[in-house]
Design a protein around this motif. Structure first.
Motif, PDB file in Angstrom:
ATOM      1  N   PHE A   1       0.575  -0.921  -0.356  1.00 53.86           N
ATOM      2  CA  PHE A   1       0.213  -0.220  -0.245  1.00 53.86           C
ATOM      3  C   PHE A   1       0.423   1.166   0.321  1.00 53.86           C
ATOM      4  O   PHE A   1       1.658   1.201   0.643  1.00 53.86           O
ATOM      5  CB  PHE A   1      -0.771   0.326   1.489  1.00 53.86           C
ATOM      6  N   THR A   2       0.029   2.366  -1.012  1.00 50.08           N
ATOM      7  CA  THR A   2       0.974   3.389  -0.652  1.00 50.08           C
ATOM      8  C   THR A   2      -0.399   4.595  -0.327  1.00 50.08           C
ATOM      9  O   THR A   2      -0.835   4.866  -0.757  1.00 50.08           O
ATOM     10  CB  THR A   2       1.532   3.722  -1.977  1.00 50.08           C
ATOM     11  N   ILE A   3       0.748   5.345   0.359  1.00 55.95           N
ATOM     12  CA  ILE A   3      -0.452   6.414   0.789  1.00 55.95           C
ATOM     13  C   ILE A   3       0.306   7.746   0.234  1.00 55.95           C
ATOM     14  O   ILE A   3       1.735   8.360   0.390  1.00 55.95           O
ATOM     15  CB  ILE A   3      -0.631   6.613   2.264  1.00 55.95           C
ATOM     16  N   SER A   4      -0.160   8.626  -0.061  1.00 56.76           N
ATOM     17  CA  SER A   4       0.101   9.907  -0.829  1.00 56.76           C
ATOM     18  C   SER A   4      -1.447  10.981  -0.995  1.00 56.76           C
ATOM     19  O   SER A   4      -2.462  10.979  -0.158  1.00 56.76           O
ATOM     20  CB  SER A   4       0.776  10.191  -2.098  1.00 56.76           C
ATOM     21  N   ARG A   5      -0.742  12.409  -1.011  1.00 59.49           N
ATOM     22  CA  ARG A   5      -1.709  13.860  -0.794  1.00 59.49           C
ATOM     23  C   ARG A   5      -1.091  14.307  -2.312  1.00 59.49           C
ATOM     24  O   ARG A   5      -0.403  14.483  -2.122  1.00 59.49           O
ATOM     25  CB  ARG A   5      -1.434  13.888   0.951  1.00 59.49           C
ATOM     26  N   ASP A   6      -2.791  15.391  -1.909  1.00 59.66           N
ATOM     27  CA  ASP A   6      -2.363  16.508  -2.742  1.00 59.66           C
ATOM     28  C   ASP A   6      -2.812  18.242  -1.778  1.00 59.66           C
ATOM     29  O   ASP A   6      -4.121  17.686  -2.202  1.00 59.66           O
ATOM     30  CB  ASP A   6      -3.382  16.259  -4.064  1.00 59.66           C
ATOM     31  N   ASN A   7      -1.674  18.584  -1.503  1.00 62.08           N
ATOM     32  CA  ASN A   7      -2.660  19.176  -1.025  1.00 62.08           C
ATOM     33  C   ASN A   7      -3.260  20.696  -1.240  1.00 62.08           C
ATOM     34  O   ASN A   7      -4.274  20.958  -0.577  1.00 62.08           O
ATOM     35  CB  ASN A   7      -0.621  20.053   0.290  1.00 62.08           C
ATOM     36  N   ALA A   8      -3.035  21.053  -2.792  1.00 58.34           N
ATOM     37  CA  ALA A   8      -4.209  21.678  -3.068  1.00 58.34           C
ATOM     38  C   ALA A   8      -5.381  21.176  -3.726  1.00 58.34           C
ATOM     39  O   ALA A   8      -6.004  22.089  -2.873  1.00 58.34           O
ATOM     40  CB  ALA A   8      -3.269  22.187  -4.704  1.00 58.34           C
ATOM     41  N   LYS A   9      -5.711  19.997  -2.920  1.00 56.37           N
ATOM     42  CA  LYS A   9      -7.253  19.418  -3.652  1.00 56.37           C
ATOM     43  C   LYS A   9      -7.747  19.004  -1.807  1.00 56.37           C
ATOM     44  O   LYS A   9      -8.818  18.413  -2.232  1.00 56.37           O
ATOM     45  CB  LYS A   9      -6.989  18.070  -4.405  1.00 56.37           C
ATOM     46  N   ASN A  10      -6.800  18.726  -0.800  1.00 57.46           N
ATOM     47  CA  ASN A  10      -6.817  18.552   0.160  1.00 57.46           C
ATOM     48  C   ASN A  10      -7.193  16.827   0.683  1.00 57.46           C
ATOM     49  O   ASN A  10      -8.357  16.439   0.998  1.00 57.46           O
ATOM     50  CB  ASN A  10      -8.000  19.491   1.650  1.00 57.46           C
ATOM     51  N   THR A  11      -6.671  16.299  -0.912  1.00 54.91           N
ATOM     52  CA  THR A  11      -6.853  15.013  -0.418  1.00 54.91           C
ATOM     53  C   THR A  11      -6.026  13.748  -0.169  1.00 54.91           C
ATOM     54  O   THR A  11      -4.546  14.663  -0.586  1.00 54.91           O
ATOM     55  CB  THR A  11      -7.614  14.982  -1.798  1.00 54.91           C
ATOM     56  N   VAL A  12      -6.392  12.681   0.158  1.00 53.45           N
ATOM     57  CA  VAL A  12      -5.184  11.865   0.780  1.00 53.45           C
ATOM     58  C   VAL A  12      -5.907  10.536  -0.915  1.00 53.45           C
ATOM     59  O   VAL A  12      -6.755  10.626  -0.578  1.00 53.45           O
ATOM     60  CB  VAL A  12      -5.075  11.618   1.806  1.00 53.45           C
ATOM     61  N   TYR A  13      -4.524  10.014  -1.232  1.00 57.09           N
ATOM     62  CA  TYR A  13      -5.170   8.857  -1.454  1.00 57.09           C
ATOM     63  C   TYR A  13      -4.335   6.830  -1.274  1.00 57.09           C
ATOM     64  O   TYR A  13      -3.613   7.864   0.067  1.00 57.09           O
ATOM     65  CB  TYR A  13      -4.438   9.084  -2.472  1.00 57.09           C
ATOM     66  N   LEU A  14      -4.809   6.078  -1.207  1.00 55.73           N
ATOM     67  CA  LEU A  14      -4.262   5.157  -0.565  1.00 55.73           C
ATOM     68  C   LEU A  14      -4.177   4.093  -2.046  1.00 55.73           C
ATOM     69  O   LEU A  14      -5.395   3.323  -2.048  1.00 55.73           O
ATOM     70  CB  LEU A  14      -5.409   4.640   0.982  1.00 55.73           C
ATOM     71  N   LEU A  15      -3.231   3.770  -2.931  1.00 63.09           N
ATOM     72  CA  LEU A  15      -3.131   3.051  -3.070  1.00 63.09           C
ATOM     73  C   LEU A  15      -2.843   1.623  -2.871  1.00 63.09           C
ATOM     74  O   LEU A  15      -1.735   1.490  -1.839  1.00 63.09           O
ATOM     75  CB  LEU A  15      -1.922   3.369  -4.374  1.00 63.09           C
ATOM     76  N   MET A  16      -4.084   0.660  -3.334  1.00 64.02           N
ATOM     77  CA  MET A  16      -3.469  -0.878  -2.142  1.00 64.02           C
ATOM     78  C   MET A  16      -3.076  -2.012  -3.762  1.00 64.02           C
ATOM     79  O   MET A  16      -4.103  -1.943  -4.434  1.00 64.02           O
ATOM     80  CB  MET A  16      -5.000  -1.076  -2.130  1.00 64.02           C
ATOM     81  N   ASN A  17      -1.999  -2.143  -4.569  1.00 62.15           N
ATOM     82  CA  ASN A  17      -1.460  -3.021  -4.548  1.00 62.15           C
ATOM     83  C   ASN A  17      -1.291  -4.372  -3.890  1.00 62.15           C
ATOM     84  O   ASN A  17      -1.457  -4.699  -3.056  1.00 62.15           O
ATOM     85  CB  ASN A  17      -0.069  -3.059  -5.218  1.00 62.15           C
ATOM     86  N   SER A  18      -1.291  -6.061  -4.818  1.00 61.38           N
ATOM     87  CA  SER A  18      -1.410  -6.834  -3.962  1.00 61.38           C
ATOM     88  C   SER A  18      -2.157  -7.125  -3.311  1.00 61.38           C
ATOM     89  O   SER A  18      -1.760  -7.855  -2.767  1.00 61.38           O
ATOM     90  CB  SER A  18      -0.156  -7.251  -3.845  1.00 61.38           C
ATOM     91  N   LEU A  19      -3.416  -6.322  -3.896  1.00 65.70           N
ATOM     92  CA  LEU A  19      -4.445  -7.433  -2.451  1.00 65.70           C
ATOM     93  C   LEU A  19      -5.106  -8.637  -2.876  1.00 65.70           C
ATOM     94  O   LEU A  19      -4.681  -9.590  -2.890  1.00 65.70           O
ATOM     95  CB  LEU A  19      -5.707  -6.755  -2.796  1.00 65.70           C
ATOM     96  N   LYS A  20      -5.146  -9.143  -0.983  1.00 64.82           N
ATOM     97  CA  LYS A  20      -5.398 -10.304  -0.614  1.00 64.82           C
ATOM     98  C   LYS A  20      -6.723 -10.286   0.096  1.00 64.82           C
ATOM     99  O   LYS A  20      -7.555  -9.167   0.397  1.00 64.82           O
ATOM    100  CB  LYS A  20      -4.306 -10.480   0.707  1.00 64.82           C
ATOM    101  N   PRO A  21      -7.515 -11.473   0.277  1.00 64.50           N
ATOM    102  CA  PRO A  21      -9.005 -11.820   0.415  1.00 64.50           C
ATOM    103  C   PRO A  21      -8.533 -11.419   1.981  1.00 64.50           C
ATOM    104  O   PRO A  21      -9.681 -11.160   2.542  1.00 64.50           O
ATOM    105  CB  PRO A  21      -8.851 -13.087   0.666  1.00 64.50           C
ATOM    106  N   ASP A  22      -7.297 -11.389   2.831  1.00 60.22           N
ATOM    107  CA  ASP A  22      -7.568 -10.828   4.329  1.00 60.22           C
ATOM    108  C   ASP A  22      -7.501  -9.433   4.204  1.00 60.22           C
ATOM    109  O   ASP A  22      -7.321  -8.659   5.098  1.00 60.22           O
ATOM    110  CB  ASP A  22      -6.563 -11.443   4.823  1.00 60.22           C
TER     111      ASP A  22
END
Length: 121
Positions: free
Chosen positions: A68-89
């Protein structure tokens, strides 16, 4: 009035990816912590990742490091969570949270989104 609005959940097969977004509004100041928690029925709420909007410093749960990678765009006051290699857990309701004084956000913070479901099969 502080609002956190999440989007981007859904269903995906194991090994797939999803990106969650959390748009914040109503915060005073430009520096605060935003993060993601998740909760499966019958389990406690688990901190997943967090980012401080000022420095960009990040925190990750051991269970998601490297995937997982968390990132932000301060201009948009938005945070993103990119989730790769997802598992059932990883299946859970994912909640965005924000906190002025603690990073990762405290579980006692008063600022939560409504949640978005992630299902991995």
């Amino acid at each position: 009035h502080v609002q956190l609005v999440e989007s981007g959940g859904g269903s995906v097969q194991a090994g797939g990816s999803l990106r969650l977004s959390c748009a914040a509004s109503g915060f005073t100041g430009r520096r605060f912590c935003m993060g993601w928690f998740r909760q499966d029925p019958g389990k406690g709420r688990e901190g997943v990742a967090a980012i401080y909007t000022g420095s960009g410093s990040t925190h990750y749960a051991d269970s998601v490091k490297g995937r997982f990678t968390i990132s932000r765009d301060n201009a948009k006051n938005t945070v993103y969570l990119l989730m790769n290699s997802l598992k059932p857990d990883d299946t859970a309701m994912y909640y965005c949270a924000a906190d002025h004084g603690s990073c990762p956000p405290s579980r006692n913070t008063g600022y939560w989104g409504q949640g978005t479901q992630v299902t991995v099969s």
